[in-house]
Design an enzyme around this catalytic site. Structure first.
Site, PDB file in Angstrom:
ATOM      1  N   ALA A 281       0.859  -1.196   0.000  1.00 49.50           N
ATOM      2  CA  ALA A 281       0.000   0.000   0.000  1.00 49.50           C
ATOM      3  C   ALA A 281       0.889   1.239   0.000  1.00 49.50           C
ATOM      4  CB  ALA A 281      -0.962  -0.008   1.184  1.00 49.50           C
TER       5      ALA A 281
ATOM      6  N   ASP B 248       3.984   8.151  -1.088  1.00 51.27           N
ATOM      7  CA  ASP B 248       5.178   8.960  -1.324  1.00 51.27           C
ATOM      8  C   ASP B 248       6.222   8.812  -0.224  1.00 51.27           C
ATOM      9  OD1 ASP B 248       4.376   9.901  -3.741  1.00 51.27           O
ATOM     10  OD2 ASP B 248       3.697  11.855  -3.035  1.00 51.27           O
TER      11      ASP B 248
ATOM     12  N   HIS C 171       7.064   6.014   1.296  1.00 49.81           N
ATOM     13  CA  HIS C 171       7.862   4.856   0.893  1.00 49.81           C
ATOM     14  C   HIS C 171       8.744   5.195  -0.307  1.00 49.81           C
ATOM     15  CE1 HIS C 171       4.189   2.890   2.701  1.00 49.81           C
ATOM     16  NE2 HIS C 171       5.147   2.293   3.387  1.00 49.81           N
TER      17      HIS C 171
ATOM     18  N   GLN D 200       2.853  -9.391  13.314  1.00 49.58           N
ATOM     19  CA  GLN D 200       2.729  -8.097  13.980  1.00 49.58           C
ATOM     20  C   GLN D 200       1.286  -7.622  14.089  1.00 49.58           C
ATOM     21  OE1 GLN D 200       5.439  -6.526  10.879  1.00 49.58           O
ATOM     22  NE2 GLN D 200       4.181  -4.677  10.921  1.00 49.58           N
TER      23      GLN D 200
ATOM     24  N   LYS E 287      10.991   7.895   9.792  1.00 48.50           N
ATOM     25  CA  LYS E 287      10.945   8.425  11.157  1.00 48.50           C
ATOM     26  C   LYS E 287       9.513   8.588  11.654  1.00 48.50           C
ATOM     27  CE  LYS E 287      15.383  10.825  10.913  1.00 48.50           C
ATOM     28  NZ  LYS E 287      16.076  12.139  10.972  1.00 48.50           N
TER      29      LYS E 287
ATOM     30  N   GLN F 134       9.539   2.228  16.142  1.00 52.00           N
ATOM     31  CA  GLN F 134      10.020   1.107  15.338  1.00 52.00           C
ATOM     32  C   GLN F 134      11.465   1.336  14.906  1.00 52.00           C
ATOM     33  OE1 GLN F 134       7.779  -1.069  12.008  1.00 52.00           O
ATOM     34  NE2 GLN F 134       8.957   0.430  10.867  1.00 52.00           N
TER      35      GLN F 134
END
Length: 283
Positions: free
Chosen positions: A33, A36, A38, A62, A149, A154
């Protein structure tokens, strides 16, 4: 043209050949999915590495018992087209049965870094993240791996995992990519109603308020949290689930602010839970 690889065995074969020739590998792990945010990471990798690999794998480990794994958006054809346009070399899209061919004999537990913020609300979530990232790093063997970020907790956990497990990879944190009005780009934004979309911009505006308070010398977390909460309550209809101040990357709750901090927000709208954050202060 981007090549689609669907098996662990073939991916390992390609990686081993690349390593023998001294090729540098950049890696962006995703659940698909793509947006921008990614693609910014893909572009960064393409500009730095000989080969860029993007994984698209919806990781069942998860997802909690009340989270719908089957409902998570899957659009591999569109994702493949998007990363191809920005120069990715390979999309690694394995089946769940290939990544987890049997019950795992060893559980990976994150520890205190997962006991706060998102981890406190989603028990076991980051154990699943670390398990799949460990596996992906072993399969892809990247020189550089790129994480946004926006998921700052994570990112901190993955950086600690790399240190603890001696992975030979450098983690690159990529700044949050935002819409023109400041809303952090997210796969979940499509679930917002028109009214909620208008309200959602106030998450980033509330973080700018927090930053201004900090820059004006405010060092009491409670003051910042209260001001941000008041602002959000007057501008959004969603449920405010979290306004918190933690040290970064240690993720220790701060009362009197010292050093680098991470201000985190979470707001639940009718069909989307949005998170945002800002990292400020000296390291």
């Amino acid at each position: 043209m981007t090549k689609l690889i669907t098996t662990v065995k073939e991916m390992q074969h390609i990686v081993k050949a690349a390593k023998r020739s001294g090729t540098t590998i950049g890696f962006i792990p995703t659940m698909g999915a793509l947006h921008d945010g990614h693609l910014t990471m893909v572009r960064e990798s393409v500009s730095t590495n000989d080969i860029t690999i993007v994984s698209v794998f919806v990781n069942p480990l998860q997802f909690g018992p009340n989270e719908d794994f089957d409902a998570y958006p899957r659009q591999i054809d569109k994702d493949l087209e998007l990363v191809s346009e920005v120069g990715a070399d390979i999309v690694f899209h394995p089946a769940v049965e290939d990544m987890y061919p049997g019950e795992l004999g060893i559980d990976v537990k994150v520890g205190p870094l997962a006991d706060v913020l998102e981890g406190a609300k989603r028990p076991g979530h980051f154990d699943g993240v670390v398990t799949v990232v460990n596996k992906l790093f072993n399969i892809v063997m990247p020189d550089y791996a790129y994480f946004g970020k926006k998921d700052a907790q994570q990112l901190a956990i993955v950086e600690q995992m790399v240190k603890d497990f001696n992975h030979a990879v450098e983690i690159i944190g990529i700044d949050i990519v935002r819409e023109a009005d400041g809303l952090a780009k997210s796969s979940r934004n499509v679930y917002l109603t028109e009214q909620e979309r208008q309200e959602a911009v106030h998450l980033s505006k509330s973080l700018l308020l927090a930053q201004a308070l900090y820059q004006d010398g405010e060092r009491q977390s409670k003051v910042i949290i209260d001001r941000v909460t008041e602002y959000l309550e007057s501008h959004i209809s969603g449920r405010i689930e979290e306004v918190a101040v933690y040290s970064y990357p240690q993720l220790v709750e701060q009362h009197e602010i010292t050093g680098r901090i991470f201000i985190s927000l979470a707001v639940k709208f009718s069909k989307a839970r949005l998170i945002d954050n800002i990292i400020i202060g000296a390291e």
